[in-house]
Design an enzyme around this catalytic site. Structure first.
Site, PDB file in Angstrom:
ATOM      1  N   HIS A  38     -14.468  -1.703  -2.785  1.00  0.00           N
ATOM      2  CA  HIS A  38     -13.867  -2.709  -1.910  1.00  0.00           C
ATOM      3  C   HIS A  38     -14.142  -2.280  -0.465  1.00  0.00           C
ATOM      4  O   HIS A  38     -14.266  -1.084  -0.180  1.00  0.00           O
ATOM      5  CB  HIS A  38     -12.354  -2.693  -2.192  1.00  0.00           C
ATOM      6  CG  HIS A  38     -11.546  -3.718  -1.488  1.00  0.00           C
ATOM      7  ND1 HIS A  38     -11.191  -3.613  -0.160  1.00  0.00           N
ATOM      8  CD2 HIS A  38     -10.976  -4.863  -1.933  1.00  0.00           C
ATOM      9  CE1 HIS A  38     -10.438  -4.661   0.176  1.00  0.00           C
ATOM     10  NE2 HIS A  38     -10.294  -5.428  -0.877  1.00  0.00           N
ATOM     11  N   ASP A  46      -9.150   5.218  -4.537  1.00  0.00           N
ATOM     12  CA  ASP A  46      -8.597   3.913  -4.208  1.00  0.00           C
ATOM     13  C   ASP A  46      -7.988   3.388  -5.510  1.00  0.00           C
ATOM     14  O   ASP A  46      -8.700   2.914  -6.393  1.00  0.00           O
ATOM     15  CB  ASP A  46      -9.729   3.005  -3.703  1.00  0.00           C
ATOM     16  CG  ASP A  46      -9.281   1.557  -3.554  1.00  0.00           C
ATOM     17  OD1 ASP A  46      -8.150   1.229  -3.961  1.00  0.00           O
ATOM     18  OD2 ASP A  46     -10.082   0.753  -3.034  1.00  0.00           O
ATOM     19  N   GLN A  76      -6.080  -1.029  -7.796  1.00  0.00           N
ATOM     20  CA  GLN A  76      -6.129  -1.844  -9.013  1.00  0.00           C
ATOM     21  C   GLN A  76      -5.791  -1.045 -10.269  1.00  0.00           C
ATOM     22  O   GLN A  76      -5.874  -1.580 -11.373  1.00  0.00           O
ATOM     23  CB  GLN A  76      -7.527  -2.481  -9.176  1.00  0.00           C
ATOM     24  CG  GLN A  76      -7.953  -3.379  -8.039  1.00  0.00           C
ATOM     25  CD  GLN A  76      -7.139  -4.680  -7.975  1.00  0.00           C
ATOM     26  OE1 GLN A  76      -6.395  -5.029  -8.893  1.00  0.00           O
ATOM     27  NE2 GLN A  76      -7.266  -5.402  -6.862  1.00  0.00           N
ATOM     28  N   LYS A 122       0.550  -5.397  -4.927  1.00  0.00           N
ATOM     29  CA  LYS A 122      -0.238  -5.606  -6.149  1.00  0.00           C
ATOM     30  C   LYS A 122       0.517  -5.110  -7.378  1.00  0.00           C
ATOM     31  O   LYS A 122      -0.025  -5.079  -8.474  1.00  0.00           O
ATOM     32  CB  LYS A 122      -1.581  -4.878  -6.031  1.00  0.00           C
ATOM     33  CG  LYS A 122      -2.507  -5.498  -4.974  1.00  0.00           C
ATOM     34  CD  LYS A 122      -3.851  -4.824  -5.003  1.00  0.00           C
ATOM     35  CE  LYS A 122      -4.655  -5.084  -3.755  1.00  0.00           C
ATOM     36  NZ  LYS A 122      -5.225  -6.427  -3.698  1.00  0.00           N
TER      37      LYS A 122
HETATM   38  N1  PMP Z   1      -9.017  -1.530  -2.752  1.00  0.00           N
HETATM   39  C1  PMP Z   1      -9.061  -2.378  -3.778  1.00  0.00           C
HETATM   40  C2  PMP Z   1      -9.805  -1.987  -5.023  1.00  0.00           C
HETATM   41  C3  PMP Z   1      -8.407  -3.613  -3.690  1.00  0.00           C
HETATM   42  O1  PMP Z   1      -8.457  -4.465  -4.717  1.00  0.00           O
HETATM   43  C4  PMP Z   1      -7.711  -3.931  -2.502  1.00  0.00           C
HETATM   44  C5  PMP Z   1      -7.020  -5.264  -2.352  1.00  0.00           C
HETATM   45  N2  PMP Z   1      -7.803  -6.364  -2.709  1.00  0.00           N
HETATM   46  C6  PMP Z   1      -7.678  -3.002  -1.471  1.00  0.00           C
HETATM   47  C7  PMP Z   1      -8.343  -1.815  -1.632  1.00  0.00           C
HETATM   48  C8  PMP Z   1      -6.949  -3.266  -0.199  1.00  0.00           C
HETATM   49  O2  PMP Z   1      -5.593  -3.356  -0.405  1.00  0.00           O
HETATM   50  P1  PMP Z   1      -4.629  -3.844   0.766  1.00  0.00           P
HETATM   51  O3  PMP Z   1      -5.200  -5.120   1.282  1.00  0.00           O
HETATM   52  O4  PMP Z   1      -3.311  -4.015   0.100  1.00  0.00           O
HETATM   53  O5  PMP Z   1      -4.626  -2.769   1.802  1.00  0.00           O
END
Ligand code: PMP
Length: 424
Positions: A131, A208, A211, A234
């Site tokens: 991401h 990270d 998920q 999440k």
């Molecule tokens: N890493 C991953 C794998 C994600 O799915 C997400 C959210 N889509 C993030 C980082 C970022 O999370 P946040 O927007 O809550 O900081």
């Protein structure tokens, strides 16, 4: 409302009653089918009640006042930290740092550990699955320090090429940062094995876990990693709060990320002395009520049982793959269902990902379309955009059927249009 204690096993219909938003109807009596959980989940009544109760009975700023309301608020905030500690099996309470989310946690590590430890020519190892939150902070670090980013490739079906990872690791590798679960393909990364090999090469391992933490049991000691970041929104909690966990000896040695109130022991005109961890990393007024709400979300998830959540999502994913493969011209990206989490990204020949999402929305089915903040991954997949359905504990197989029915309608509508255009 069904109280959780009345539920004997994983009873989705009973769980759904805890989520008021699931009873809303997007348009004209059409029920909501919420399949955008990888972007953000919904909140159960228990979390909403805790937020309301905190504002009504316990709210004040934390750690500062000597009045009873501030003590009450501080107690709840610190209790939430203890809940997080237990949830991820962190050895020490002060290793749990509240942030605004995964993004801030990863930026904290890149800025604070990265700036202090990465030099020109050092290497940062990422994967093609990441991401943007686990790419851009490292690119910024690389720019600041003259470091180099190396990419672990994936196979055509979206699995990490572990042999290539081994080949890329070397004595210049300072950081290995990987998503435990891809937010697009659902691919699970072998974090434990990666951590062992990275440590043998002398690198620090960052995960990270945006998920993974919401969907399966997490034990940071078993994973053997150094830092792990995730987001409250999440995992049934509020937005605006997240956690970065780090090993105490690393956090202790790191300079603060942001400066301001709370994070200091002393300030003079000549400089400042930082507070101990975790306070050193929690500058300013923290996300007090969101953190308390996250604590309530953790209580809820622990009562339901993450092992059951995981199994339920596996069944839904398997079923979704089976049913979606009935649609001609539909391509699912990523590995086989048993190798991935509850995320199904796909394209349909001749129909744009955004058009699919828009047509599904007419039927009350909420999914996401686009690059899902993973542009390098989409480039690797050769797709500019995909449509993504993602599951959580309250989704049902009937909702998978609703998705597939709606996809079938979307597809025939588009092939009808194409036929008309060709004959017109
Ligand atoms: N890493 C991953 C794998 C994600 O799915 C997400 C959210 N889509 C993030 C980082 C970022 O999370 P946040 O927007 O809550 O900081």
């Amino acid at each position: 409302m069904v109280s959780l204690s009345e539920k004997t096993s994983f009873d989705v219909e009973a769980l759904r009653k805890d989520f008021p938003i699931l009873a809303t109807q997007p348009h004209d009596g059409v029920p909501l089918v919420y399949l955008d959980n990888a972007a953000s989940t919904q909140r159960p009544r228990q979390v909403i009640d805790k937020i309301v109760e905190t504002y009504e009975k316990h709210y004040a700023n934390v750690h500062r006042g000597i009045h009873w309301l501030s003590e009450s608020s501080t107690d709840l905030y610190e209790e939430a930290r203890r809940k997080v500690q237990a949830f991820i099996a962190a050895p020490r309470l002060e290793e749990v740092v509240f942030t605004r989310g995964t993004t801030e946690g990863l930026n904290l590590v890149a800025r604070s550990w990265g700036d202090a430890n990465v030099s020109a020519g050092d290497e940062i190892l990422l994967t093609e699955l990441e991401h943007h939150s686990n790419i851009v902070p490292w690119q910024q670090l690389a720019e600041r320090r003259g470091a180099v980013i190396r990419w672990v490739p994936i196979s055509d079906d979206g699995r990490l090429e572990i042999d290539a990872f081994d080949a890329l690791l070397n004595e210049r590798t300072k950081i290995v940062s990987v998503a435990a679960v891809s937010n697009v393909l659902g691919t699970r990364c072998p974090v434990e094995a990666i951590a062992r090999r990275a440590h043998d090469a002398g690198a620090v391992v960052v995960v990270d876990a945006a998920q993974s933490v919401p969907h399966e049991p997490t034990d940071v000691q078993k994973l053997g990693v150094d830092f792990l970041a995730f987001s409250g929104h999440k995992m049934l909690g509020p937005s605006g709060v997240g956690v970065v966990w780090g090993r105490a000896e690393l956090l202790d040695a790191m300079p603060p990320f942001m400066g301001g109130g709370s994070m200091i022991r002393r300030v003079t005109k000549d400089g400042f002395e930082p507070a101990d961890i975790p306070t050193k990393f929690e500058a300013g007024t923290p996300p007090i009520v969101p953190a308390i709400g996250l604590g309530a979300a953790i209580d809820y998830l622990q009562q339901v049982g993450l092992a059951g959540v995981h199994e339920h999502e596996q069944r839904l994913t398997q079923y979704a793959h089976e049913r979606m493969s009935e649609i001609e011209g539909l391509h699912i990206y990523g590995p086989a269902p048993q190798l991935k989490a509850g995320i199904v990204s796909f394209t349909i020949d001749g129909v744009h990902a955004h058009d699919i999402a828009q047509l599904l929305d007419r039927d009350g089915v909420a999914v996401r379309a686009g690059h899902h903040c993973a542009m390098p991954l989409h480039e690797r997949l050769g797709a500019t955009a995909t449509t993504r359905a993602s599951f959580y504990l309250y989704n049902t197989s009937a909702e998978v059927d609703a998705l597939v029915d709606s996809l079938g309608r979307a597809k025939s509508m588009f092939s009808g249009r194409h036929r008309r255009r060709r004959s017109g």
